[in-house]
Write an enzyme that holds these catalytic residues in place. Sequence first.
Site, PDB file in Angstrom:
ATOM      1  N   GLU A  84      46.280  40.223  55.386  1.00  0.00           N
ATOM      2  CA  GLU A  84      45.572  40.885  56.416  1.00  0.00           C
ATOM      3  C   GLU A  84      44.909  40.101  57.579  1.00  0.00           C
ATOM      4  OE1 GLU A  84      43.652  44.566  53.986  1.00  0.00           O
ATOM      5  OE2 GLU A  84      42.667  42.755  53.895  1.00  0.00           O
TER       6      GLU A  84
HETATM    7  C1  NGO Z   1      42.924  44.126  49.725  1.00  0.00           C
HETATM    8  C2  NGO Z   1      42.222  43.250  50.739  1.00  0.00           C
HETATM    9  C3  NGO Z   1      41.086  42.920  50.236  1.00  0.00           C
HETATM   10  C4  NGO Z   1      40.063  43.675  49.766  1.00  0.00           C
HETATM   11  C5  NGO Z   1      40.927  45.057  48.724  1.00  0.00           C
HETATM   12  C6  NGO Z   1      40.128  45.995  48.466  1.00  0.00           C
HETATM   13  C7  NGO Z   1      44.095  42.192  49.422  1.00  0.00           C
HETATM   14  C8  NGO Z   1      45.225  41.343  48.982  1.00  0.00           C
HETATM   15  N1  NGO Z   1      43.225  42.081  50.638  1.00  0.00           N
HETATM   16  O1  NGO Z   1      43.802  43.316  48.916  1.00  0.00           O
HETATM   17  O2  NGO Z   1      40.270  41.867  51.109  1.00  0.00           O
HETATM   18  O3  NGO Z   1      38.944  43.380  49.190  1.00  0.00           O
HETATM   19  O4  NGO Z   1      42.063  44.968  49.247  1.00  0.00           O
HETATM   20  O5  NGO Z   1      40.621  46.882  47.624  1.00  0.00           O
END
Ligand code: NGO
Length: 490
Positions: free
Chosen positions: A304
């Site tokens: 992300e």
């Molecule tokens: C995503 C995000 C995390 C969040 C999570 C919550 C990934 C790999 N990045 O998973 O920052 O905490 O969802 O479900």
Amino acid sequence: MLKIIPCPASISPEVGIFRLTPNTTIQVQPENEEVCLIGQMLSEQLRPATGYPFLVMESDKANGNGCIALMISGEDPALGEEGYELRVRSERITLAASHPAGLFHGIQTLRQLLPASIEMKTAQPGPWQIEAVTIRDRPRFGWRGAMLDVARHFFKPTEVKRFIDQLALYKFNIFHLHLTDDQGWRIAIKSWPKLTEIGAKFSVERHPGGFYTQDEYRDIVEYARQRYITIVPEVDMPGHTNAALASYAELNPSGRPAEIYTATGVGFSTFAIHNETTYKFIHDVIDEIVALTPGPYFHIGGDEAHSTPDADYTYFVKRVQDMVWEQGKIPVGWEEVAKAELLPNTIVQFWWNRVWAHKGAEQGRKFIMSPASHTYMDMKYNASTILGQDWINKYVEVQDAYQWDPSTVLEGVPEANILGVEAPLWSETTATTADLDYMIFPRLPGYAEVGWSRLKSRNWSEYKQRLAAHGPRLDALGINFYRSPQIAWE
Ligand code: NGO
């Protein structure tokens, strides 16, 4: 039916019953320190509930009566690195493995053959008997992991060790620690002290923060190692870095320090990609953590990074994976890292986006399977679960956690490229041990079975009955678990 989770590879019932008595001893091979330590752990495990001493004795002939004998046998390719053979007869119990890890896993099976009250911390009436059986067992996958996010909420070393104990009971061998994120930096880095002076102050919603000193981290690593669990440290970057950006102005693209952030949005932070200070910083951080981490892996996050332009992102990932590799570790990253050209050994962790994951598959990389729709332990069980999230637009009930197979998650990834399974617990909504227990259990035993047991021996309607028998076990361990209506709890 034996109520063992994960389901062993083969179980053959035999005739007879073995009884634990005040005279039962644990016999270990002489001059094998590791086996001796495992024997001590078994003794400590069985002592509180039975009230028996379980003396550990060195003996090279595992033929004494009334003993539990632990031994390393010659290489047995059928058992592999982590397998074991457990023979329960009326005279004695013999546990053999080619490697100590197998003995440790075999002990977890032995625990589950005893009544649930064996897990109590005070003396219980018993009787402590086990029906004769031969179990030969080995795992399907070599990566059976769980992740704890200690960045959104900090968890103290004792709380982390409690989780490690829970993992050990179900034969996990990987514990991924998500050490840094926007809301907190949780490990002391001596060359960059403000990371913890500033970046560790808070958790989400300004709940108390915290961090591990290097000694505390080392101690956690050692605690896990004694349980045959490898720690995978993660420093998430170039996004999810606000805690570092608030600690050091020079890491920011703007050159000004970021504000401390304690909400739960994602995707807004990024390191300055074209500033050599960033790489000096990352080098120092990797260097210090690697020196504390004997396991072969280092996780660079990479998820992300919505505020890092694509070209910068791929440049960054390539540079950082090279640094990890040069510092002697195998790089691991969330699926987004596959946008970049990966080193042959870089491992991709699938969580959600198939487009990026397929880029990893096209590059022929090895995978860890963490599909959010099945393995995210922060997902709600159903609409009325108070804790947790539901961004995946799907609840993850006990059946969803259990009924899936790593080899059919991603098209184009052959089983040979699947290292195994990992279940992450992101901690935006979980602040206490009781919260963790509730989100982790009873999903965790399901992931254990997905990772350990052969597909042909996995069956939800039969698993449900075994899991039901683990309710009293979890109660005895003081675990606050979700009493899913899918299970007829004993
Ligand atoms: C995503 C995000 C995390 C969040 C999570 C919550 C990934 C790999 N990045 O998973 O920052 O905490 O969802 O479900």
